[in-house]
Design a protein around this motif. Sequence first.
Motif, short mmCIF file in Angstrom:
data_model
loop_
_atom_site.label_atom_id
_atom_site.label_comp_id
_atom_site.label_asym_id
_atom_site.label_seq_id
_atom_site.Cartn_x
_atom_site.Cartn_y
_atom_site.Cartn_z
N ILE A 1 18.92 -52.15 12.89
CA ILE A 1 18.45 -51.96 11.42
C ILE A 1 16.94 -52.46 11.61
O ILE A 1 16.64 -53.61 12.28
CB ILE A 1 19.41 -52.92 10.65
N VAL A 2 16.04 -51.90 10.81
CA VAL A 2 14.71 -52.27 10.91
C VAL A 2 14.34 -52.56 9.31
O VAL A 2 14.66 -51.50 8.47
CB VAL A 2 13.74 -50.99 11.38
N ILE A 3 13.73 -53.36 9.19
CA ILE A 3 12.93 -54.05 7.81
C ILE A 3 11.78 -53.89 7.94
O ILE A 3 10.93 -54.69 8.84
CB ILE A 3 13.51 -55.60 7.40
N ARG A 4 11.05 -53.24 6.70
CA ARG A 4 9.59 -53.01 6.90
C ARG A 4 9.30 -53.06 5.16
O ARG A 4 10.15 -53.08 4.34
CB ARG A 4 9.25 -51.60 7.57
N GLY A 5 8.07 -52.80 5.14
CA GLY A 5 7.43 -52.91 3.73
C GLY A 5 6.66 -51.71 3.43
O GLY A 5 5.91 -51.22 4.37
N SER A 6 6.62 -51.25 2.31
CA SER A 6 5.66 -50.09 1.97
C SER A 6 4.23 -50.69 1.39
O SER A 6 4.43 -51.85 0.89
CB SER A 6 6.69 -49.34 0.67
N GLY A 7 3.32 -49.98 1.37
CA GLY A 7 2.31 -50.18 0.63
C GLY A 7 1.32 -51.13 1.46
O GLY A 7 1.19 -50.94 2.76
N ARG A 8 0.56 -51.91 1.10
CA ARG A 8 -0.45 -52.74 1.48
C ARG A 8 0.07 -53.82 2.61
O ARG A 8 -0.70 -54.35 3.29
CB ARG A 8 -1.33 -53.37 0.57
N GLY A 9 1.18 -54.18 2.57
CA GLY A 9 1.67 -55.45 3.52
C GLY A 9 3.16 -55.26 3.33
O GLY A 9 4.03 -54.77 2.72
N PHE A 10 3.65 -56.03 4.33
CA PHE A 10 4.97 -56.34 4.38
C PHE A 10 5.78 -57.32 3.26
O PHE A 10 6.59 -56.53 2.46
CB PHE A 10 5.39 -57.18 5.97
N CYS A 11 5.25 -58.29 3.10
CA CYS A 11 5.87 -59.21 1.92
C CYS A 11 4.99 -60.04 1.80
O CYS A 11 4.66 -60.90 2.52
CB CYS A 11 7.27 -59.51 2.26
N SER A 12 4.60 -60.30 0.33
CA SER A 12 3.67 -61.46 -0.24
C SER A 12 4.39 -62.73 -0.43
O SER A 12 3.77 -63.53 -1.14
CB SER A 12 2.75 -60.89 -1.34
N GLY A 13 5.78 -62.78 -0.37
CA GLY A 13 6.46 -63.96 -0.80
C GLY A 13 7.23 -63.63 -1.89
O GLY A 13 7.74 -62.51 -2.15
N HIS A 14 7.68 -64.72 -2.59
CA HIS A 14 8.60 -64.64 -3.79
C HIS A 14 7.89 -64.62 -4.72
O HIS A 14 6.51 -64.70 -4.88
CB HIS A 14 9.55 -65.84 -3.57
N ASP A 15 8.36 -63.85 -5.94
CA ASP A 15 7.82 -63.53 -7.31
C ASP A 15 7.53 -64.54 -8.17
O ASP A 15 8.45 -65.21 -8.72
CB ASP A 15 8.86 -62.39 -7.88
N LEU A 16 6.16 -64.99 -8.09
CA LEU A 16 5.74 -66.08 -8.67
C LEU A 16 5.96 -65.98 -10.25
O LEU A 16 6.12 -66.85 -11.04
CB LEU A 16 4.07 -66.33 -8.28
N LYS A 17 5.79 -64.74 -10.68
CA LYS A 17 5.84 -64.33 -12.06
C LYS A 17 7.27 -64.51 -12.53
O LYS A 17 7.52 -65.13 -13.69
CB LYS A 17 5.44 -63.11 -12.48
N GLU A 18 8.38 -64.30 -11.77
CA GLU A 18 9.63 -64.52 -11.96
C GLU A 18 9.86 -65.72 -12.23
O GLU A 18 10.65 -66.50 -12.91
CB GLU A 18 10.40 -63.64 -11.18
N ASP A 19 9.13 -66.55 -11.18
CA ASP A 19 9.44 -68.20 -10.85
C ASP A 19 9.17 -68.79 -12.25
O ASP A 19 9.70 -69.63 -12.50
CB ASP A 19 8.86 -68.58 -9.77
N ALA A 20 7.95 -68.24 -12.83
CA ALA A 20 7.45 -68.98 -13.88
C ALA A 20 8.57 -69.06 -15.02
O ALA A 20 8.32 -69.92 -16.09
CB ALA A 20 6.18 -68.44 -14.51
N ASP A 21 9.41 -68.27 -15.09
CA ASP A 21 10.48 -67.90 -16.05
C ASP A 21 11.86 -68.78 -15.72
O ASP A 21 12.63 -68.74 -16.84
CB ASP A 21 10.94 -66.54 -16.39
N ASP A 22 11.90 -69.48 -14.64
CA ASP A 22 13.13 -70.09 -14.43
C ASP A 22 13.18 -71.56 -15.36
O ASP A 22 11.91 -72.33 -15.68
CB ASP A 22 13.08 -70.76 -13.01
N THR A 23 14.28 -71.90 -15.85
CA THR A 23 14.36 -72.80 -16.92
C THR A 23 15.40 -74.02 -16.53
O THR A 23 15.62 -74.76 -17.20
CB THR A 23 14.87 -72.35 -18.21
N TRP A 24 15.95 -73.83 -15.13
CA TRP A 24 16.80 -74.88 -14.80
C TRP A 24 16.18 -76.23 -14.66
O TRP A 24 14.92 -76.65 -14.67
CB TRP A 24 17.52 -74.55 -13.40
N SER A 25 17.11 -77.26 -15.12
CA SER A 25 16.41 -78.66 -15.42
C SER A 25 17.35 -79.71 -14.60
O SER A 25 16.48 -80.73 -14.41
CB SER A 25 16.62 -78.93 -16.87
#
Length: 325
Positions: A106-130
């Motif tokens: 199995i090969v994992i690769r990325g499309s476009g400009r890079g492999f992976c820029s990390g986790h989605d910070l926009k989605e992270d900003a919506d987390d509400t766990w306390s």
Amino acid sequence: MTFFVDRIQEESWYRLATVLRTRFGGAVTAGAPSAPAEIKSNEVSMNSEIASTADYQHLLYEVDPDHICWLTLNRPERINAMNKRLIAELRDALLKADEDDNVNVIVIRGSGRGFCSGHDLKEDADDTWSSVFEWRTYGFRQFEEFTTPWRLTKPVIASVHSVAIGKGFELSLFCDVTIASSDTKMGYNEFRYGISGMCMFLPWLVNMKTAKDIMLTGGEVSAHRAKEIGLVTEVVEPDELHEATKRKAKLMAAMPREMQQMHKMYLNRVYEMQGLKTATDYYLEQIAIMSPQAMPEYGEMQKAIKEHGLRAALDKVQERYKGLD
């Protein structure tokens, strides 16, 4: 040995035993366990939103005539940032490929400009766990999903280009082989934003001084430097990455499958017996304790993301490190 290590070993042995029974018509059954409850339930419940490969939104799944399964992270507009959906799709596809008798590697690769820029910070900003317990449950569940390549019986190659930051960096580390283009930058850059990692394999791949240098500065590492310190298997020029990856994958695909599977399980177990999983569990516990009390830098960044957008927020944070690398 922790419960989690035993569970991982049980899951790996179950998958190998299943493959052997399939290939040898049920002859290899002595001592082979039935599917652990986690496999029976998680493969459905953890990815219940994904009915089939046709439903993938952020992932491409292809199997070529050389028995190579190509999994392409496909959020090019976000440099393949990892959101919850992409992590779930990647796990689903990896499990499918591991059980497909037509797939040897199995090969994992990325499309476009890079492999992976990390986790989605926009989605992270919506987390509400306390609470600590909410963060702990989330962290352990996502760790289980995200580290699927480590537990598969078949070899997994990371084919990395340009960008492998945060979760992209971690994904490349726990794949069995990593081939990177010479222009790749890797590392835990998000530490500078007050954001932790997730799957702390780094200390098991490099010496202590190097691990501390990377983690205590949040600095990036070039592909050639990554090769020198043991984070990357091979470095090639950008226009040679696909062919170099395919060449390595074809070599692995030609190997006797059961011998290869046994040795992958053995090598992983060597590190687990030395405490790899115990250490990664401890890191997740630390994250759970810290997360409900967001670091001031991360709180400021979340606010900036909502008010000014991600790019502006990142640029603002980077100002304090200008001229220091």
